[in-house]
Design a protein around this motif. Sequence first.
Motif, PDB file in Angstrom:
ATOM      1  N   ARG A 109      -2.794   1.988  -7.851  1.00 33.24           N
ATOM      2  CA  ARG A 109      -1.666   2.201  -6.937  1.00 33.24           C
ATOM      3  C   ARG A 109      -0.899   3.459  -7.307  1.00 33.24           C
ATOM      4  NH1 ARG A 109      -0.647  -3.364  -8.071  1.00 33.24           N
ATOM      5  NH2 ARG A 109       1.287  -2.704  -9.049  1.00 33.24           N
ATOM      6  N   MET A 139       0.841  -1.184   0.000  1.00 33.78           N
ATOM      7  CA  MET A 139       0.000   0.000   0.000  1.00 33.78           C
ATOM      8  C   MET A 139       0.883   1.243   0.000  1.00 33.78           C
ATOM      9  SD  MET A 139      -3.031   0.865   2.632  1.00 33.78           S
ATOM     10  CE  MET A 139      -4.435   1.564   1.841  1.00 33.78           C
ATOM     11  N   SER A 140       0.402   2.283  -0.615  1.00 29.01           N
ATOM     12  CA  SER A 140       1.156   3.528  -0.699  1.00 29.01           C
ATOM     13  C   SER A 140       1.357   4.120   0.683  1.00 29.01           C
ATOM     14  CB  SER A 140       0.402   4.527  -1.574  1.00 29.01           C
ATOM     15  OG  SER A 140       1.005   5.788  -1.496  1.00 29.01           O
ATOM     16  N   ARG A 141       2.583   4.424   1.026  1.00 28.45           N
ATOM     17  CA  ARG A 141       2.847   5.018   2.336  1.00 28.45           C
ATOM     18  C   ARG A 141       2.285   6.429   2.414  1.00 28.45           C
ATOM     19  NH1 ARG A 141       9.121   3.476   3.329  1.00 28.45           N
ATOM     20  NH2 ARG A 141       8.943   1.348   2.631  1.00 28.45           N
ATOM     21  N   ILE A 142       2.368   7.159   1.310  1.00 31.84           N
ATOM     22  CA  ILE A 142       1.839   8.516   1.298  1.00 31.84           C
ATOM     23  C   ILE A 142       0.323   8.479   1.247  1.00 31.84           C
ATOM     24  CG2 ILE A 142       1.695  10.629  -0.081  1.00 31.84           C
ATOM     25  CD1 ILE A 142       4.585  10.097  -0.929  1.00 31.84           C
ATOM     26  N   LYS A 151      -1.927   6.385   2.271  1.00 32.26           N
ATOM     27  CA  LYS A 151      -2.725   5.900   3.391  1.00 32.26           C
ATOM     28  C   LYS A 151      -2.799   6.894   4.548  1.00 32.26           C
ATOM     29  CE  LYS A 151       0.969   3.274   5.634  1.00 32.26           C
ATOM     30  NZ  LYS A 151       1.430   1.959   6.012  1.00 32.26           N
ATOM     31  N   ASN A 152      -1.987   7.951   4.535  1.00 29.65           N
ATOM     32  CA  ASN A 152      -2.026   8.930   5.619  1.00 29.65           C
ATOM     33  C   ASN A 152      -3.257   9.822   5.500  1.00 29.65           C
ATOM     34  OD1 ASN A 152       0.441   8.041   6.585  1.00 29.65           O
ATOM     35  ND2 ASN A 152       1.587   9.496   5.338  1.00 29.65           N
ATOM     36  N   GLY A 157      -1.215   7.748  -4.133  1.00 29.46           N
ATOM     37  CA  GLY A 157      -0.361   8.737  -3.485  1.00 29.46           C
ATOM     38  C   GLY A 157      -0.462  10.102  -4.149  1.00 29.46           C
TER      39      GLY A 157
END
Length: 180
Positions: free
Chosen positions: A62, A1-4, A6-7, A66
């Motif tokens: 995906r 999952m995209s780290r950016i 999901k924030n 982000g």
Amino acid sequence: MSRIGKNPIPIPDKVNVTVDGKHVTVKGPKGELEQLLPDHVEVVQEDGNVIVRRLGESRKARERHGLSRSLVANMVQGVSQGYEKRLTVQGVGYRAQVQGTTLVLNVGYSHPIEIQPPDGVQFQVAERNTEIVITGINKEIVGNLAAQIRAVRPPEVYKGKGIRYKGEYVRQKAGKAGKK
């Protein structure tokens, strides 16, 4: 999952986010921005946060996850705090000034260069006419305009003259070695 992706994006006070399908509108004290987000993502408001979710696990989804989160976060920051880019003019006789809303650059050409700002962008000149400050609420427009101004006279590597971003390091080359 995209780290950016999901924030969650916290919404500050005095900022209003409206989501209508793929169309996101953000209003704040500095202005209003709109963005049409790409397919494969959905935007939801929950508990004072904006959350961007992707609609599947395809490569396109995906990729866009982000990106969409960054676009919305930049809009929220833009209408609440704004963006600013600083440029420095270096060179003997090189200077910048603001006439009305137009930025006028004298950077070694036979004529002054005049640059009109797009809507929502302002120019300021500080420090003995050698520092240009570009402010606005849209990060993309402010950054592109700063790049266009820098491209008028990019810093050259032998004497260091030109327009550069504040804090940008330009490595100096040695000139010709003298004959012996």
